[in-house]
Design a protein around this motif. Sequence first.
Motif, PDB file in Angstrom:
ATOM      1  N   MET A   1       0.853  -1.203   0.000  1.00  0.00           N
ATOM      2  CA  MET A   1       0.000   0.000   0.000  1.00  0.00           C
ATOM      3  C   MET A   1       0.889   1.254   0.000  1.00  0.00           C
ATOM      4  O   MET A   1       0.605   2.237  -0.688  1.00  0.00           O
ATOM      5  N   GLU A   2       1.947   1.214   0.777  1.00  0.00           N
ATOM      6  CA  GLU A   2       2.855   2.368   0.840  1.00  0.00           C
ATOM      7  C   GLU A   2       3.540   2.583  -0.507  1.00  0.00           C
ATOM      8  O   GLU A   2       3.589   3.701  -1.022  1.00  0.00           O
ATOM      9  N   ARG A   3       4.047   1.490  -1.099  1.00  0.00           N
ATOM     10  CA  ARG A   3       4.741   1.640  -2.390  1.00  0.00           C
ATOM     11  C   ARG A   3       3.780   2.150  -3.464  1.00  0.00           C
ATOM     12  O   ARG A   3       4.140   2.990  -4.288  1.00  0.00           O
ATOM     13  N   MET A   4       2.538   1.639  -3.434  1.00  0.00           N
ATOM     14  CA  MET A   4       1.555   2.086  -4.431  1.00  0.00           C
ATOM     15  C   MET A   4       1.253   3.580  -4.251  1.00  0.00           C
ATOM     16  O   MET A   4       1.195   4.349  -5.219  1.00  0.00           O
ATOM     17  N   THR A   5       1.087   3.988  -2.990  1.00  0.00           N
ATOM     18  CA  THR A   5       0.778   5.402  -2.713  1.00  0.00           C
ATOM     19  C   THR A   5       1.922   6.304  -3.194  1.00  0.00           C
ATOM     20  O   THR A   5       1.699   7.329  -3.848  1.00  0.00           O
ATOM     21  N   ARG A   6       3.153   5.891  -2.899  1.00  0.00           N
ATOM     22  CA  ARG A   6       4.306   6.715  -3.303  1.00  0.00           C
ATOM     23  C   ARG A   6       4.398   6.796  -4.833  1.00  0.00           C
ATOM     24  O   ARG A   6       4.717   7.849  -5.398  1.00  0.00           O
ATOM     25  N   SER A   7       4.083   5.677  -5.502  1.00  0.00           N
ATOM     26  CA  SER A   7       4.129   5.679  -6.967  1.00  0.00           C
ATOM     27  C   SER A   7       3.048   6.609  -7.532  1.00  0.00           C
ATOM     28  O   SER A   7       3.269   7.344  -8.505  1.00  0.00           O
ATOM     29  N   PHE A   8       1.884   6.613  -6.894  1.00  0.00           N
ATOM     30  CA  PHE A   8       0.791   7.505  -7.309  1.00  0.00           C
ATOM     31  C   PHE A   8       1.231   8.975  -7.161  1.00  0.00           C
ATOM     32  O   PHE A   8       1.027   9.795  -8.062  1.00  0.00           O
ATOM     33  N   VAL A   9       1.869   9.276  -6.029  1.00  0.00           N
ATOM     34  CA  VAL A   9       2.334  10.654  -5.803  1.00  0.00           C
ATOM     35  C   VAL A   9       3.360  11.037  -6.884  1.00  0.00           C
ATOM     36  O   VAL A   9       3.331  12.160  -7.409  1.00  0.00           O
ATOM     37  N   ASP A  10       4.242  10.107  -7.242  1.00  0.00           N
ATOM     38  CA  ASP A  10       5.233  10.401  -8.291  1.00  0.00           C
ATOM     39  C   ASP A  10       4.546  10.869  -9.577  1.00  0.00           C
ATOM     40  O   ASP A  10       5.060  11.704 -10.304  1.00  0.00           O
ATOM     41  N   GLN A  11       3.352  10.305  -9.831  1.00  0.00           N
ATOM     42  CA  GLN A  11       2.647  10.632 -11.074  1.00  0.00           C
ATOM     43  C   GLN A  11       1.853  11.943 -10.991  1.00  0.00           C
ATOM     44  O   GLN A  11       1.654  12.604 -12.007  1.00  0.00           O
ATOM     45  N   ILE A  12       1.359  12.277  -9.780  1.00  0.00           N
ATOM     46  CA  ILE A  12       0.442  13.450  -9.720  1.00  0.00           C
ATOM     47  C   ILE A  12       0.981  14.624  -8.894  1.00  0.00           C
ATOM     48  O   ILE A  12       0.288  15.616  -8.710  1.00  0.00           O
ATOM     49  N   HIS A  13       2.238  14.525  -8.407  1.00  0.00           N
ATOM     50  CA  HIS A  13       2.709  15.560  -7.459  1.00  0.00           C
ATOM     51  C   HIS A  13       2.692  16.960  -8.044  1.00  0.00           C
ATOM     52  O   HIS A  13       2.504  17.941  -7.332  1.00  0.00           O
ATOM     53  N   GLU A  14       2.818  17.057  -9.366  1.00  0.00           N
ATOM     54  CA  GLU A  14       2.880  18.410  -9.944  1.00  0.00           C
ATOM     55  C   GLU A  14       1.520  19.104  -9.976  1.00  0.00           C
ATOM     56  O   GLU A  14       1.443  20.323 -10.070  1.00  0.00           O
ATOM     57  N   ILE A  15       0.459  18.315  -9.938  1.00  0.00           N
ATOM     58  CA  ILE A  15      -0.863  18.967 -10.037  1.00  0.00           C
ATOM     59  C   ILE A  15      -1.549  19.130  -8.676  1.00  0.00           C
ATOM     60  O   ILE A  15      -2.640  19.687  -8.601  1.00  0.00           O
ATOM     61  N   VAL A  16      -0.939  18.597  -7.597  1.00  0.00           N
ATOM     62  CA  VAL A  16      -1.530  18.851  -6.282  1.00  0.00           C
ATOM     63  C   VAL A  16      -0.592  19.740  -5.461  1.00  0.00           C
ATOM     64  O   VAL A  16       0.605  19.792  -5.733  1.00  0.00           O
ATOM     65  N   GLY A  17      -1.145  20.418  -4.463  1.00  0.00           N
ATOM     66  CA  GLY A  17      -0.326  21.298  -3.626  1.00  0.00           C
ATOM     67  C   GLY A  17      -1.224  22.135  -2.741  1.00  0.00           C
ATOM     68  O   GLY A  17      -2.430  22.244  -3.007  1.00  0.00           O
ATOM     69  N   PRO A  18      -0.661  22.746  -1.687  1.00  0.00           N
ATOM     70  CA  PRO A  18      -1.478  23.472  -0.697  1.00  0.00           C
ATOM     71  C   PRO A  18      -2.280  24.631  -1.272  1.00  0.00           C
ATOM     72  O   PRO A  18      -3.279  25.027  -0.688  1.00  0.00           O
ATOM     73  N   ASP A  19      -1.843  25.170  -2.419  1.00  0.00           N
ATOM     74  CA  ASP A  19      -2.590  26.278  -3.011  1.00  0.00           C
ATOM     75  C   ASP A  19      -3.349  25.870  -4.265  1.00  0.00           C
ATOM     76  O   ASP A  19      -3.949  26.717  -4.926  1.00  0.00           O
ATOM     77  N   SER A  20      -3.289  24.584  -4.608  1.00  0.00           N
ATOM     78  CA  SER A  20      -3.963  24.185  -5.853  1.00  0.00           C
ATOM     79  C   SER A  20      -4.968  23.063  -5.639  1.00  0.00           C
ATOM     80  O   SER A  20      -6.137  23.176  -6.012  1.00  0.00           O
ATOM     81  N   ASP A  21      -4.555  21.986  -5.014  1.00  0.00           N
ATOM     82  CA  ASP A  21      -5.435  20.822  -4.867  1.00  0.00           C
ATOM     83  C   ASP A  21      -4.941  20.012  -3.677  1.00  0.00           C
ATOM     84  O   ASP A  21      -3.797  19.553  -3.662  1.00  0.00           O
ATOM     85  N   ILE A  22      -5.812  19.864  -2.680  1.00  0.00           N
ATOM     86  CA  ILE A  22      -5.413  19.265  -1.396  1.00  0.00           C
ATOM     87  C   ILE A  22      -6.193  17.967  -1.159  1.00  0.00           C
ATOM     88  O   ILE A  22      -7.377  18.014  -0.831  1.00  0.00           O
ATOM     89  N   PRO A  23      -5.557  16.810  -1.318  1.00  0.00           N
ATOM     90  CA  PRO A  23      -6.265  15.543  -1.079  1.00  0.00           C
ATOM     91  C   PRO A  23      -6.538  15.293   0.407  1.00  0.00           C
ATOM     92  O   PRO A  23      -6.097  16.044   1.290  1.00  0.00           O
TER      93      PRO A  23
END
Length: 412
Positions: free
Chosen positions: A117-139
């Motif tokens: 689960m941890e490895r999958m989550t980290r891989s997901f973040v690698d793919q979407i990190h550029e489009i999320v952020g504290p001023d743009s999109d907060i999961p």
Amino acid sequence: MRASESTNLYFSQAADQMQMPDWMRKLLTTPKREVTVQVAFERDDGRIETVLGYRVQHDNARGPMKGGLRYHPAVDLDEVRALASLMTWKTAVVDLPYGGAKGGIGIDPKTLSKREMERMTRSFVDQIHEIVGPDSDIPAPDMGTNHEVMAWFRNQWEKYHGFNPAVITGKPVEEYGARGREEATGRGVGTLAVKLLKRINVKPEQCRTAIQGFGNVGSHAAKYLYEAAFPVVAVSDVSGAYVNPKGLNIPEVFSYVIKNKGSLEGYKNAERIPADELLYLDVDLLIPAALGDVITATNAGKIRAKTIIEAANGPIDPEADKILSDKRIMILPDILANAGGVTVSYFEWAQNRQHYKWSLDRVRQELDRTLSDAFENVWQESSTRNVSLRTAAFILAISRVQRASELAGWLV
Ligand code: NAD
């Protein structure tokens, strides 16, 4: 009916009341961005697993987009799209300075070890990190994810962008999470039940209540209502429904479930009936707090409750909504009823940005105030326009998003 169809139907009912032109309807219902990514990760036995991850960013006219991450086999683009737009209306109806988004991965998390689960989550973040952020999109957490997943998400995102815990909410309390987040949705349901019952002149002691689902939301709602003197006569989970016409001893049920690994199975001080039968009990208040689509055209005719509070997301489908409204059953819609969670998520984000931790009392006070204000606004809108609470909540939410878009300029 597909998930996005029901959301758009409720949107249209409100838009009709508002006499909204077609171009504006299309602009407000079309997501800003939809992203599908490959999420590849290593299984414990060395195999490489590849699944699909999604993030849909629906609208940001009122602020950064906000919405959970769901790990569930039924997650697909259509479901995520529907939930993202619901988040836009939910944040707007409680007047949080946010837009709406949602994300997830189409996988059954029960098939994963913790490390997978941890490895999958980290891989997901690698793919979407550029489009999320504290001023743009907060999961935030949603079905199948929890505070641990949020901590991994934050850690992986910070590897790219540096320290900023406000990138995600629902974190562990000792890792920049907010006190009171866990109870927030159920507590919010309870607060709103008290407000609603007062408006229709029903005293708590007269309000026999049945709650479907005794997980995070259902159990905290039950606790709050019990403390507010509501006779909670039935609760249920996958193991069955447990009924006591004189009112269940909820603190006792709560402790039983904690000791019994989260399950009501074997609880003795009540009569046990099949889980689904809870929906048809002769009660004053029914709170579906388990799954979506539990009340449909097939079983809506059997509902005897006078009032329903939608603690789960989408427990009543649009056909059933019509049948219940014709029977004059009052429904407090999900976009308001379960907004306590996102409200305390907002408080977490605000605390992270202030580098200051609020007390539990402050969180509870601000939550009660935010939801009470939202309830009064929706109630007024419903009375003024003579529409259901659902349509009123959508009208209020859509008007706020519309106004923000107008002020900023429609095409920015
Ligand atoms: P959870 O997994 O903690 O609890 C779900 C409960 O429902 C469990 O007790 C489970 O046994 C029960 N359940 C499942 N199927 C059932 C059935 N057929 N009959 C009776 N009980 C059944 O989930 P949760 O976090 O409490 O969420 C419940 C609902 O509220 C979901 O629809 C979720 O999307 C919505 N919601 C949750 C939050 C939140 O903060 N947790 C916020 C907004 C909306």
